[in-house]
Design an enzyme around this catalytic site. Structure first.
Site, PDB file in Angstrom:
ATOM      1  N   HIS A 180      -0.912   0.219  -0.770  1.00  0.00           N
ATOM      2  CA  HIS A 180      -2.226   0.864  -0.892  1.00  0.00           C
ATOM      3  C   HIS A 180      -3.159   0.391   0.225  1.00  0.00           C
ATOM      4  O   HIS A 180      -3.919   1.177   0.796  1.00  0.00           O
ATOM      5  CB  HIS A 180      -2.882   0.511  -2.234  1.00  0.00           C
TER       6      HIS A 180
ATOM      7  N   SER B  27       5.512  -0.904  -5.267  1.00  0.00           N
ATOM      8  CA  SER B  27       5.045   0.006  -6.306  1.00  0.00           C
ATOM      9  C   SER B  27       4.372  -0.815  -7.392  1.00  0.00           C
ATOM     10  O   SER B  27       4.826  -1.922  -7.718  1.00  0.00           O
ATOM     11  CB  SER B  27       6.235   0.765  -6.911  1.00  0.00           C
TER      12      SER B  27
ATOM     13  N   GLU C 160       3.798   8.247   1.803  1.00  0.00           N
ATOM     14  CA  GLU C 160       5.106   8.918   1.765  1.00  0.00           C
ATOM     15  C   GLU C 160       5.972   8.356   0.649  1.00  0.00           C
ATOM     16  O   GLU C 160       6.998   8.939   0.317  1.00  0.00           O
ATOM     17  CB  GLU C 160       5.818   8.737   3.114  1.00  0.00           C
TER      18      GLU C 160
ATOM     19  N   LEU D 211      -3.549  -2.542  -7.107  1.00  0.00           N
ATOM     20  CA  LEU D 211      -3.284  -2.310  -5.693  1.00  0.00           C
ATOM     21  C   LEU D 211      -2.364  -3.372  -5.083  1.00  0.00           C
ATOM     22  O   LEU D 211      -2.443  -4.540  -5.422  1.00  0.00           O
ATOM     23  CB  LEU D 211      -4.617  -2.269  -4.919  1.00  0.00           C
TER      24      LEU D 211
HETATM   25  P1  AMP Z   1      -0.593   5.152  -6.988  1.00  0.00           P
HETATM   26  O1  AMP Z   1      -1.697   4.180  -7.230  1.00  0.00           O
HETATM   27  O2  AMP Z   1       0.759   4.611  -7.282  1.00  0.00           O
HETATM   28  O3  AMP Z   1      -0.868   6.502  -7.557  1.00  0.00           O
HETATM   29  O4  AMP Z   1      -0.566   5.366  -5.408  1.00  0.00           O
HETATM   30  C1  AMP Z   1      -1.727   5.690  -4.697  1.00  0.00           C
HETATM   31  C2  AMP Z   1      -1.322   6.062  -3.294  1.00  0.00           C
HETATM   32  O5  AMP Z   1      -0.658   4.957  -2.687  1.00  0.00           O
HETATM   33  C3  AMP Z   1      -0.338   7.241  -3.242  1.00  0.00           C
HETATM   34  O6  AMP Z   1      -0.685   8.081  -2.157  1.00  0.00           O
HETATM   35  C4  AMP Z   1       0.981   6.556  -3.025  1.00  0.00           C
HETATM   36  O7  AMP Z   1       1.925   7.366  -2.374  1.00  0.00           O
HETATM   37  C5  AMP Z   1       0.571   5.388  -2.153  1.00  0.00           C
HETATM   38  N1  AMP Z   1       1.560   4.315  -2.204  1.00  0.00           N
HETATM   39  C6  AMP Z   1       2.101   3.745  -3.311  1.00  0.00           C
HETATM   40  N2  AMP Z   1       3.030   2.835  -2.952  1.00  0.00           N
HETATM   41  C7  AMP Z   1       3.085   2.841  -1.601  1.00  0.00           C
HETATM   42  C8  AMP Z   1       3.872   2.129  -0.633  1.00  0.00           C
HETATM   43  N3  AMP Z   1       4.797   1.244  -0.998  1.00  0.00           N
HETATM   44  N4  AMP Z   1       3.671   2.406   0.676  1.00  0.00           N
HETATM   45  C9  AMP Z   1       2.740   3.329   1.049  1.00  0.00           C
HETATM   46  N5  AMP Z   1       1.978   4.025   0.193  1.00  0.00           N
HETATM   47  C10 AMP Z   1       2.153   3.793  -1.117  1.00  0.00           C
END
Ligand code: AMP
Length: 292
Positions: free
Chosen positions: A50, A198, A161, A46
């Site tokens: 997140h 990310s 988003e 995270l």
């Molecule tokens: P992930 O763990 O990468 O699958 O992401 C989990 C959630 O966090 C998903 O809804 C992603 O779109 C969101 N997320 C990932 N990176 C970001 C970011 N930089 N800003 C906002 N939400 C994010």
């Protein structure tokens, strides 16, 4: 005096549940108290993006559940499942800091027991872009999200988003399958230089990290050009050239789309547009998107 004063003022890590029974017991208790529940699905590792989703979850509901599950079915065999970063202890400490109430960390065996044979196969918004380059990805995402929704039974689910197409696909799935919850999208959290946060940024070398913001910069320049009346095709072609000139190895797509349907953007239609891109920098594939 506090018995364990170190680290100072840090709340204990958010409690994790690992069985469906324990999860459902907790959710039922909250329901019994008339509390509203939000779910934030994640794959862990995270970061501040997140954590923003969790803060939003706490504004939208009384209790925030964060799922951490690196979902194997949304990775293709050649993708980064094995090296995907994992840090549950660190994640639970970070989650405590933003007031998450419960972490749901199912094992692969719980999510996909022997004999598992059902898939949610989205079409529509799932077909172009990521759908072309990662053909099985959104079936994996839609299936795991439907399972998480059925397990947690949230009133609200929060998605970033950052994964704009994923948000569109989940909205479509929820609509098509009459899921009884509200899907909420949250703005992308970025580094100061524009790079979208990310978990995969951890793969970037120091040199690649310097190049990475070029993707967002090119999207912003294209959006500004389109706002001034430039043709989206020319603006996105120029943006793609700039991304490659900055040092990206290859672009999967960099395109202007209708923000709701993800069909190619018709500038005369007067609908909301979105610029979306996926590009490779060394061994890392980065995605980004902005309004246009
Ligand atoms: P992930 O763990 O990468 O699958 O992401 C989990 C959630 O966090 C998903 O809804 C992603 O779109 C969101 N997320 C990932 N990176 C970001 C970011 N930089 N800003 C906002 N939400 C994010």
């Amino acid at each position: 005096m506090a018995r364990n004063p170190s680290p100072r003022h840090a709340p204990p890590p958010t409690r994790a549940v690992r069985t469906l029974k324990a999860l459902r017991t907790e959710i039922a208790r909250w329901r019994g108290e008339g509390l509203k529940v939000a779910l934030v699905p994640t794959m862990g590792a995270l970061h501040a993006g997140h954590l923003e989703l969790v803060r939003l979850a706490k504004r939208k509901a009384d209790r925030a559940v964060v799922s951490i599950f690196v979902n194997p079915t949304q990775f293709a065999p050649h993708e980064d499942l094995a090296r995907y970063p994992r840090d549950e202890a660190g994640d639970r400490r970070k989650l405590a800091g933003v007031g998450a109430d419960l972490v749901w960390t199912p094992s692969v065996a719980i999510m996909y027991p022997e004999g598992f044979a059902t898939t949610v196969q989205p079409r529509g918004a799932a077909l172009p872009l990521e759908g072309e380059f990662r053909p099985h990805h959104f079936a994996g995402v839609a299936t795991v999200c439907c399972k998480l929704f059925n397990q947690v039974a949230p009133d609200v689910a929060i998605f970033g988003e950052k994964d704009f197409q994923q948000l569109a696909v989940i909205r479509q799935t929820a609509r098509d399958l009459d899921l009884d919850l509200t899907i909420v999208g949250a703005p992308t959290v970025r580094e100061k230089d524009g790079l979208a946060l990310s978990s995969r940024n951890a793969y970037l070398s120091a040199e690649e990290r310097v190049v990475a913001p070029a993707l967002n910069r090119a999207l912003r320049e294209a959006a500004a050009a389109i706002a001034k009346g430039a043709d989206p095709e020319t603006a996105t072609r120029n943006a793609a050239d700039a991304v490659l000139a900055a040092g990206f190895a290859r672009i999967d797509y960099l395109t202007a789309r209708d923000a709701a349907t993800l069909a190619p953007l018709d500038p005369k239609a007067g609908r909301k547009g979105r610029l979306l891109a996926a590009a490779h920098l060394g061994r890392t594939r980065l995605i980004d998107n902005i309004a246009c």
